[in-house]
Enzyme design. Structure first.
Site, mmCIF file in Angstrom:
data_model
loop_
_atom_site.group_PDB
_atom_site.id
_atom_site.type_symbol
_atom_site.label_atom_id
_atom_site.label_comp_id
_atom_site.label_asym_id
_atom_site.label_seq_id
_atom_site.Cartn_x
_atom_site.Cartn_y
_atom_site.Cartn_z
ATOM 1 N N GLU A 1 -7.564 -4.675 -0.645
ATOM 2 C CA GLU A 1 -8.052 -5.294 -1.871
ATOM 3 C C GLU A 1 -8.186 -6.806 -1.746
ATOM 4 O O GLU A 1 -9.095 -7.407 -2.328
ATOM 5 C CB GLU A 1 -7.101 -4.970 -3.027
ATOM 6 C CG GLU A 1 -7.044 -3.503 -3.382
ATOM 7 C CD GLU A 1 -5.832 -3.172 -4.237
ATOM 8 O OE1 GLU A 1 -5.086 -4.109 -4.599
ATOM 9 O OE2 GLU A 1 -5.633 -1.982 -4.531
ATOM 10 N N HIS B 1 0.850 -1.193 0.000
ATOM 11 C CA HIS B 1 0.000 0.000 0.000
ATOM 12 C C HIS B 1 0.884 1.241 0.000
ATOM 13 O O HIS B 1 1.970 1.239 0.584
ATOM 14 C CB HIS B 1 -0.922 0.008 1.226
ATOM 15 C CG HIS B 1 -2.022 1.021 1.147
ATOM 16 N ND1 HIS B 1 -1.854 2.335 1.528
ATOM 17 C CD2 HIS B 1 -3.301 0.916 0.711
ATOM 18 C CE1 HIS B 1 -2.994 2.994 1.339
ATOM 19 N NE2 HIS B 1 -3.883 2.166 0.853
#
Length: 356
Positions: free
Chosen positions: A301, A242
């Site tokens: 995700e 991320h």
């Protein structure tokens, strides 16, 4: 270009992303305090209580706003159905009136929850289903998708998802919303700008490929060899790493908890869960071995893909479901910008050829 890393572009009372310690705070609450304990409507009231009604009135008026949004489904023609669900959602939302009032805000929150199921069903050759304003937001969204009453565990899981993605600092789509709101163009214009940013695969368009990865792996026994091959080819492992978090994304844990609840209720494919657990474990071990200088942990995700798949949403709808949760944050930031900010007009540094 730097991507404006570490540049402070706004002051907000809405959310704080602590990437170093893996914390997400929304209106003074840690995410783990909200997910599973407060409904999406309650979190909406926290985020956008200055522009949305509060208490029981919010649920009632949001239900009526879903009915208003459903009137726009009549405009679903073959041209819109030929688009992706995200593009179809954008086309339908572009028809909504603009403004900076509670009715506009309610309609914008309601619209993705209505349009995404309608688009998914129509693209599958099924009739769109009208909302039931008496239901909660998550329950109604699932009922419109499935054509039947969802289970309690399914409703709780989607509600946790909507809460988890409701706001996340000054991400790309939220910044786009604030820029447009700063021009006083109206909430609909701000949300459309945000939706355009969310469509990009580097922002909200990435959960679907997680399932492509799981499909390619196939069985738990193939996980290590398949993942090793991808890394050897320089490919990115979807669902890991991320831009902000240097440790595990706290949203991943919230969504993993929702998946666990689905599994306990019998609403989750046990083999799919086992495969995902093995892929996550093997991927994290390989990333630490082969990329020790980079902080690559599980992100939102990975479990988003598994959760939305388990709830029956097609992969093409994942970005739209993300928008159905994040629209509350977009509106809250747009309102905060209008109320407390000014026109956003940064400077650029010219590096082109000099004039004669």
């Amino acid at each position: 270009m730097s991507g404006l890393d570490d540049v402070i572009a706004a002051e907000t009372m809405l959310s704080e992303v602590d990437g170093a310690n893996g914390r997400l705070v929304i209106c003074g609450y840690r995410l783990d305090e909200l997910a599973g304990s407060k409904s999406y409507e309650e979190v909406l009231a926290l985020l956008a209580g200055e522009v949305l009604p509060r208490g029981a009135a919010l649920k009632t008026r949001l239900g009526m706003a879903r009915l208003r949004a459903f009137a726009e489904v009549a405009w679903l023609d073959e041209a819109i159905l030929a688009l992706s669900i995200t593009e179809g959602l954008r086309a339908l939302m572009a028809r909504l009136p603009d403004g900076e009032d509670a009715d506009t805000a309610l309609l914008l929150v309601a619209a993705p929850a209505v349009f995404v199921p309608a688009l998914a069903r129509r693209k599958a050759g099924q009739a769109a289903i009208a909302p039931d304003p008496a239901l909660g937001h998550a329950a109604d969204m699932l009922a419109m998708l499935k054509g039947k009453a969802p289970s309690k565990a399914e409703v709780e899981a989607l509600d946790i998802y909507l809460v988890t993605v409701s706001d996340h600092g000054l991400n790309a789509s939220t910044f786009a919303a604030r820029v447009v709101a700063s021009t006083r163009a109206g909430y609909t214009s701000a949300v459309l700008a945000a939706l355009g940013a969310l469509k990009g695969p580097l922002h909200g368009g990435a959960p679907g490929p997680v399932l492509d990865m799981l499909d390619a792996v196939g069985t738990p026994e193939r996980a290590n060899s398949w993942l090793t091959g991808e890394l050897a080819r320089g490919e990115r492992l979807m669902g890991f790493g991320h831009r902000i978090y240097r440790v595990r994304d706290p949203r991943a844990d919230a969504l993993k908890g929702a998946l666990t609840r689905l599994g306990a209720a019998g609403d989750m494919d046990a083999d799919r869960v086992k495969l995902a657990e093995v892929v996550e474990r093997e991927a994290l071990a390989l990333l630490r071995l082969k990329k020790p200088d980079r902080a690559l942990d599980t992100n939102v995700e990975f479990f988003t893909a598994l959760l939305l798949e388990a709830l029956g949403f097609p992969r093409d709808a994942f970005t739209g479901v993300f928008a159905a949760g994040r629209v509350g944050g977009w509106l809250a930031h747009a309102h905060e910008q209008v109320a407390n900010g000014r026109l956003i007009r940064p400077q650029s540094r010219y590096v082109g050829p000099k004039a004669a």
